[in-house]
Motif scaffolding. Structure first.
Motif, PDB file in Angstrom:
ATOM      1  N   SER A  59     -89.052  60.441  16.362  1.00 45.56           N
ATOM      2  CA  SER A  59     -89.464  60.035  17.709  1.00 45.56           C
ATOM      3  C   SER A  59     -88.398  59.226  18.453  1.00 45.56           C
ATOM      4  O   SER A  59     -88.520  59.018  19.654  1.00 45.56           O
ATOM      5  CB  SER A  59     -90.754  59.217  17.622  1.00 45.56           C
ATOM      6  OG  SER A  59     -90.561  58.125  16.739  1.00 45.56           O
ATOM      7  N   CYS A  77     -87.027  57.479  26.136  1.00 42.88           N
ATOM      8  CA  CYS A  77     -87.511  57.147  24.794  1.00 42.88           C
ATOM      9  C   CYS A  77     -88.757  56.282  24.906  1.00 42.88           C
ATOM     10  O   CYS A  77     -88.890  55.495  25.850  1.00 42.88           O
ATOM     11  CB  CYS A  77     -86.420  56.392  24.046  1.00 42.88           C
ATOM     12  SG  CYS A  77     -86.841  56.012  22.341  1.00 42.88           S
ATOM     13  N   GLN A 109     -89.130  56.022  10.044  1.00 44.61           N
ATOM     14  CA  GLN A 109     -89.689  56.477  11.327  1.00 44.61           C
ATOM     15  C   GLN A 109     -90.672  55.402  11.775  1.00 44.61           C
ATOM     16  O   GLN A 109     -91.603  55.098  11.032  1.00 44.61           O
ATOM     17  CB  GLN A 109     -90.396  57.801  11.066  1.00 44.61           C
ATOM     18  CG  GLN A 109     -91.277  58.309  12.140  1.00 44.61           C
ATOM     19  CD  GLN A 109     -90.621  59.403  12.946  1.00 44.61           C
ATOM     20  OE1 GLN A 109     -89.965  59.098  13.925  1.00 44.61           O
ATOM     21  NE2 GLN A 109     -90.779  60.644  12.551  1.00 44.61           N
TER      22      GLN A 109
END
Ligand code: FAD
Ligand code: SF4
Length: 526
Positions: A363, A457, A524
């Protein structure tokens, strides 16, 4: 007589005086003839071997770079009358290893002697040096400007090695960008960093002259098919493969870079932008490392552009520093400190490499962009390697050997002599400062300054804790917290420790919690 055998089982054969083994990163006819090769009596051996793509999980673009360039080089040799014994990756009778095929070639051709240029990897050099079945001459690699002896002369007696001093010596010795007095640097300074290292404004890079893309021909497509058949599960894609794979193509690529991108190379060498893979870089590393290009001709072309007034000194010096300085320096470091260098782990880093380094499925926008581009093209520029993928592994505390195995596997220019010191030393600080005077650490704010990745982002580079915190920023502060003593002793980083000391206990506890959560979820952010 023109002859080429696709497999070692070919029926006909002519006498062979000496066998000259050309490895996949030694594709220079000039270097071959410099080792005494005589086409009248001698043969060339070239081998594609599965084991060279499996000892690290080599991506398809990287393997294709080597195989396509090797096959084209063999064809060029054959066209000039050289006898080449060539073993393909997908030959049905393949032993799978370089040495297995060499032994078969020796039995088949019975040469009186074996010649080869020293391999660019300690592992292979050790294996080859152990060969007893034939008298062997290992030639020093003529491609580099600094020999092993010259590097030893530079390094002996120094407590610490630093690229800058090595580079200045090389400039003077090779008389590159040096004034008429033979001692002082052109333009009065050894570097022009203050003019370089810019970023793009909000409009982005605009139209950048593209690199030389080469549509794959039948030879490259056949190599790609062999990879698909023999290494089907390896990561990366070959559909986008358009790298120069012959010397003529590499020269065209060099010429286009010098004319079109060198003038802005320095200014934007550290800049990054979403979806922009190539920017103002040269993309010559693979051609250089496979020896399609000689560093002397690349340096001379850049210097000539400066003297013609076609490119500013800041760009030309910045570019030449990479080749005459860094490239030669890391090779010197590699051969001086191997094999123990490979085992260094000064920060005792032991986390596994996150599985998403092999997919780009993550991500964090900067990492997903850089890894995706890497798997598509086998390319990322220096700051993407150092300050995105490398920085994240460093902050996360990944085992440096796992980081090394990834870098050696994914880039089309990856050969261990250049990859290892850059990864283990410069990027992961696992050599405790042998390569770099300090760890290259930064928070997400550095990436925000040098790119537009953060705009799209879901994380915020200004935040160090909480679910919206940028993982780089969280892990940056936690890195300083974990390595406080080592960093406080380094004058260039002590300030960052003092900054950490201003955090409240609660703020620090929140950073530690968040960093732990990131590690627990495989690197992550949860
Ligand atoms: P440009 O930016 O155009 O630079 C010009 C040339 O300078 C390059 O082609 C290369 O030959 C040389 N060069 C630049 N930086 C370095 C450096 N730090 N060390 C040695 N040569 C340099 N380079 C490799 O060739 N192979 C590798 O496997 C490799 N692994 C790396 C791993 C990490 C973690 C890092 C931080 C850097 C690595 N580099 C490696 C160095 C550098 O990133 C690449 O050489 C460069 O990105 C290649 O792109 P380019 O040809 O467009 O380079
Ligand atoms: Fe990368 Fe952090 Fe910026 Fe996201 S916010 S792109 S993770 S630096």
């Amino acid at each position: 007589m023109l002859q080429r055998f696709e497999t070692l089982n070919a029926a006909s054969r002519e006498p062979c005086r000496h066998l000259h083994w050309v490895l996949g990163d030694q594709l220079s006819a000039t270097d071959l003839f410099a080792t005494g090769f005589d086409p009248k009596w001698d043969w060339v051996l070239m081998v594609e071997a599965k084991a060279e793509s499996t000892y690290v999980w080599s991506t398809k673009p990287r393997t294709l770079m080597f195989l396509a360039a090797m096959r084209h080089f063999a064809d060029e040799l054959v066209a000039t009358g050289v006898r080449v014994l060539y073993q393909r990756l997908d030959a049905p009778d393949h032993t799978g290893t370089l040495l297995g095929e060499l032994e078969r070639a020796l039995v088949w051709l019975k040469p009186a002697a074996l010649h080869l240029i020293e391999p660019g990897e300690w592992r292979l050099r050790a294996e080859i040096s152990a060969i007893q079945s034939v008298p062997m001459t290992l030639h020093e690699d003529p491609h580099f400007l600094c020999s092993h002896t010259q590097f030893a002369a530079h390094a002996n007696g120094r407590k610490q090695l630093r690229m800058e001093y090595f580079y200045r010596e090389m400039r003077v010795r090779e008389r590159v960008l040096i004034s008429k007095d033979g001692k002082t640097p052109e333009g009065g300074a050894w570097n022009f960093d203050h003019d370089n290292r810019g970023s793009f404004d909000a409009r982005g890079p605009g139209l950048v002259p593209p690199p030389t893309f080469v549509a794959p021909d039948a030879t490259t497509l056949a190599a790609s098919a062999a990879i698909a058949a023999v290494l089907p599960d390896h990561p990366g894609h070959t559909e986008h493969f358009a790298w120069p794979v012959t010397r003529a193509q590499a020269l065209e690529s060099l010429d286009r870079f010098i004319r079109q991108r060198l003038p802005l190379f320095g200014q934007y060498q550290d800049a990054m932008w979403t979806g922009e893979t190539w920017l103002y870089h040269s993309h010559l590393s693979a051609a250089l490392n496979l020896k399609l290009l000689n560093p002397r001709e690349v340096i001379a072309a850049a210097e000539a552009a400066y003297h013609r007034g076609d490119a500013p000194l800041s760009s030309v010096e910045g570019f030449i520093r990479q080749i005459l300085g860094w490239r030669e320096y890391v090779r010197g470091i590699y051969w001086r400190f191997m094999p123990e260098y490979l085992d260094r782990n000064a920060l005792a880093a032991a986390e596994p490499l996150p599985a998403w380094y092999w997919t780009g499925n993550v991500s964090m926008r900067c990492l997903s962009d850089v890894i995706t581009q890497t798997l598509q093209h086998g390319y990322a520029h220096h700051i993407q390697r150092l300050m995105v993928t490398g920085l994240y592994a460093l902050l996360l505390g990944v085992d440096p050997k796992a980081v090394h195995a990834w870098y050696l596997a994914v880039y089309v220019d990856a050969v261990e002599w250049v990859e290892l010191p850059n990864t283990l030393g410069m990027s992961q600080y696992a050599d405790g400062g042998g390569m770099a005077s300090k760890p290259y650490i930064a928070s997400g704010k550095y990436i925000q300054r040098m790119s537009n990745y953060c705009t799209n982002c879901r994380f915020n580079p200004a935040l160090a804790s909480g679910v919206k915190a940028c993982p780089f920023t969280t892990l940056y502060w936690q890195f300083i917290d974990r390595h406080r003593d080592m960093l406080a002793a380094n004058p260039r980083l002590a300030m960052q420790v003092r900054n950490l000391d201003r955090f409240s206990d609660d703020a620090l506890a929140a950073i530690r919690d968040r960093a732990d959560a990131i590690r627990r979820s495989g690197g992550q952010p949860p």
